[in-house]
Scaffold this active site. Structure first.
Site, PDB file in Angstrom:
ATOM      1  N   ASP A 201       0.833  -1.201   0.000  1.00  0.00           N
ATOM      2  CA  ASP A 201       0.000   0.000   0.000  1.00  0.00           C
ATOM      3  C   ASP A 201       0.870   1.254   0.000  1.00  0.00           C
ATOM      4  O   ASP A 201       2.006   1.228   0.462  1.00  0.00           O
ATOM      5  CB  ASP A 201      -0.865   0.067   1.272  1.00  0.00           C
ATOM      6  CG  ASP A 201      -1.758  -1.141   1.420  1.00  0.00           C
ATOM      7  OD1 ASP A 201      -2.125  -1.718   0.394  1.00  0.00           O
ATOM      8  OD2 ASP A 201      -2.055  -1.483   2.576  1.00  0.00           O
TER       9      ASP A 201
HETATM   10  N1  URA Z   1      -1.231  -5.961   4.015  1.00  0.00           N
HETATM   11  C1  URA Z   1      -1.694  -4.714   3.977  1.00  0.00           C
HETATM   12  O1  URA Z   1      -2.717  -4.408   4.556  1.00  0.00           O
HETATM   13  N2  URA Z   1      -1.004  -3.783   3.286  1.00  0.00           N
HETATM   14  C2  URA Z   1       0.133  -4.055   2.636  1.00  0.00           C
HETATM   15  O2  URA Z   1       0.717  -3.166   2.021  1.00  0.00           O
HETATM   16  C3  URA Z   1       0.603  -5.371   2.681  1.00  0.00           C
HETATM   17  C4  URA Z   1      -0.095  -6.302   3.372  1.00  0.00           C
END
Ligand code: URA
Length: 240
Positions: free
Chosen positions: A108
């Site tokens: 993310d």
């Molecule tokens: N889980 C998440 O919520 N975000 C990420 O970036 C990776 C795993």
């Protein structure tokens, strides 16, 4: 899209001739690109796309395969271009790596830590495809105090987006000032999985950092920096 290189470099990459010899071949009119004879120097071609022939025989250049581990800072997107103009992970590697490498899976925008990048699509698929279940380890700072029943739920699996997550390993590292630091290892890679799992038990994620994928560890790689993977790290996924 493949690497764009000058024709003489392409020929040298194919092993058919040295760059100098390739330039001579071009001067002599022995080289064609997509069926058109080329006699001037400086023409550019795309590896894996354009057809190059010497004396009517095709020659094929292979782009060198590159595998890297990047410590992605928060505030970067893992797509190659962002419609909102936000910084991308490519910005962090493109100064040093002149071949296009793409992110393996996602992190993310707000998540930091280990991101693998490569130009090898087959390998990327092995790392990211759910069937191969690469394990991923994270540190997460959660809002509130994670209770033991919630911890056990996270370990057994919680329902997110209508489907239960598979069992995970999770440990509480520290509880301080109303926040809980946990280490969690998951064996799937659903969208925003870690955030959704802790939201499901009422402890939203405040900060998230990935520290391991398969046998590749982030270690002490500085934020925003990258390193080449070792041959052992690369083959770990190849042999899965
Ligand atoms: N889980 C998440 O919520 N975000 C990420 O970036 C990776 C795993």
């Amino acid at each position: 899209m493949g690497e764009i290189v000058r024709l003489q470099k392409y020929i040298a990459m194919s092993g058919a001739a040295s760059r100098r010899a390739a330039e001579k071949m071009i001067d002599e009119g022995r080289v064609s690109v997509n069926g058109k004879r080329i006699t001037e120097q400086g023409v550019k071609v795309e590896v894996g796309c354009d057809t190059v022939e010497i004396d009517g025989k095709p020659v094929k250049a292979e782009t060198k395969k590159i595998y890297i581990a990047l410590n992605k800072p928060a505030g970067y997107v893992t797509t190659l271009h962002d419609q909102f103009g936000r910084p991308t992970v490519s910005d962090l590697v493109s100064n040093d790596i002149h071949t296009r490498v793409f992110p393996v899976g996602r992190l993310d925008y707000e998540t930091e830590g280990l991101l693998l990048m490569t130009n090898d699509g087959v390998w990327a698929n092995k790392v990211a495809h759910p069937r191969y279940e690469s394990t991923k380890r994270y540190y997460a700072v959660l809002k509130g105090v994670l209770t033991i029943p919630s911890l056990n739920k996270i370990r057994r699996g919680v329902v997110i987006d209508g489907k239960k997550t598979s069992p995970s390993e999770c440990e509480i590292i520290e509880i301080q000032s109303g926040l809980t630091l946990v280490e969690i290892t998951i064996h799937e890679g659903r969208n925003r999985q870690v955030r959704k799992m802790f939201e499901a038990v009422g402890n939203p994620v405040k900060e998230l950092k990935r520290v391991q994928i398969g046998n590749v560890e982030l270690g002490n790689l500085a934020e925003g920096r990258w390193r080449h993977l070792t041959s052992g790290e690369i083959s770990y996924f190849m042999n899965k």
